[in-house]
Motif scaffolding. Sequence first.
Motif, PDB file in Angstrom:
ATOM      1  N   ILE A  56       0.729   4.826   1.270  1.00 34.47           N
ATOM      2  CA  ILE A  56       0.159   5.475   2.418  1.00 34.47           C
ATOM      3  C   ILE A  56       0.852   6.603   2.002  1.00 34.47           C
ATOM      4  N   ASP A  64      -6.631   7.349  -3.776  1.00 28.45           N
ATOM      5  CA  ASP A  64      -5.583   8.902  -3.800  1.00 28.45           C
ATOM      6  C   ASP A  64      -5.683   8.716  -4.884  1.00 28.45           C
ATOM      7  N   SER A  86      -7.665  11.382   0.010  1.00 26.74           N
ATOM      8  CA  SER A  86      -7.040  10.268   0.004  1.00 26.74           C
ATOM      9  C   SER A  86      -7.998   9.688   1.124  1.00 26.74           C
ATOM     10  N   LYS A 132      -6.259   2.645   9.460  1.00 23.09           N
ATOM     11  CA  LYS A 132      -5.196   1.919  10.541  1.00 23.09           C
ATOM     12  C   LYS A 132      -6.017   0.872  11.291  1.00 23.09           C
ATOM     13  N   LEU A 135      -4.450   1.714   2.522  1.00 23.89           N
ATOM     14  CA  LEU A 135      -5.114   2.533   1.274  1.00 23.89           C
ATOM     15  C   LEU A 135      -6.627   2.067   0.661  1.00 23.89           C
ATOM     16  N   ASN A 152       0.677  -1.005  -0.218  1.00 21.43           N
ATOM     17  CA  ASN A 152       0.122   0.041   0.392  1.00 21.43           C
ATOM     18  C   ASN A 152       0.949   0.739   0.118  1.00 21.43           C
ATOM     19  N   GLU A 211      -2.075  -1.408   8.142  1.00 18.01           N
ATOM     20  CA  GLU A 211      -1.955  -0.004   7.263  1.00 18.01           C
ATOM     21  C   GLU A 211      -2.740  -0.537   5.797  1.00 18.01           C
ATOM     22  N   SER A 264      -7.335   6.354   3.891  1.00 19.43           N
ATOM     23  CA  SER A 264      -6.510   5.179   4.392  1.00 19.43           C
ATOM     24  C   SER A 264      -6.888   4.859   5.642  1.00 19.43           C
TER      25      SER A 264
END
Length: 382
Positions: free
Chosen positions: A23, A141, A86, A90, A138, A21, A136, A88
């Motif tokens: 990120i 984006d 974007s 966690k 994504l 990913n 994590e 993402s």
Amino acid sequence: MSGQAKKIDVRELDKNMNVENSINTSLKWLSPFEQPFQIAGFPWIAKEGRYRRLPVSPADPLPEAVDMLADCTAGGQIRFRTNSSSLSIKVKLSGSGGVYHMAATGERGFDCYLGEPGSEQFWGTARFDPAKADYEALFYDWQMKREYCITLYFPLYQGVDEVWIGIDLDADLSEAPGFACAKPVVLYGTSILQGGCASRPGMAYPAILSRAIPLEFVNLGFSGNGKGEPELARTIAEIADPALFVLDYEANVASVEHMASTLPAFIRILRESHPVVPILVVSKIRYAKERFDEGMLHMREGCKQVQQETVERFTKEGDANIHFYDGSKLLGDDFSECTVDGIHPTDLGFQRMAKSLELTIRELVKSFLQLQTFCGEQEGRN
């Protein structure tokens, strides 16, 4: 004869199979517990602050297995609106997984849907290393700001200790539109209800229904352990102001006698706290092995008869808000081609289940809400 076949690592051959990913490092990370995020599917979260489907310390002690499975986050949602270019996530999971017949994306992943309630469209699922408990991921984006209502679905078969949402530093963030009404649909049952073996969280049948109707659906499926226990009925009855109870736990009972002894008591306990909330009793889907195992077939037919007769008995006693749905029809005639292992549905099976139940659930909730509105108007006139 040629030599041994070469070792294949498809991740090196197809970039779409890779979990890497990229990120964006210029993000602000936000907790879903903060405003304006909305969290759904966890009835006790406002009081306890945990991604958990049952209370930590209920008045009635829970069976040990149910208590553990309550930490699985099936049915949980995070909802918000943003124009971030974007997005993402966690995630810190409670542990690892690895059941043999279920994709890691369904067991431990998060799904991302875009769109207003009732018209959400799937964007993608988290890409992560299934060997790790923390990751994590994504989602997108775009390199340009585009405003959407976001719905993130929690994992089906793992607990979540922490989750953080990453958006642009300068992104706008606001509340997602509310559900059609504030009253949740509460479903109690088995591994099938919990989501085994959907390929991703958004494909469990309660999740599909939550997009179609749309309402908050509280998923209280407990894999192998939702058995109609009275302590579960008393705990579930604590959920405030439900629109509907769905009882779909036949697949966990050990005998026809078990169903006959638990179902009437479970219903009566719910009725003590919720005398007019609709209750829908759903019998079990058909299993592939029934074609070859008469004992399995006869047990399902016996349990179905018990459930149908129980509903009829409550109706004759004056309960106008209890209903039965024949679950043997949920998957269609080619039911054996809709499962992973002859028991647990694939995404196709879950789509069929949701489609079959949608009209019934929609009509029951609609009628109940109309009745509540009428009663409220009458009280206002008196």
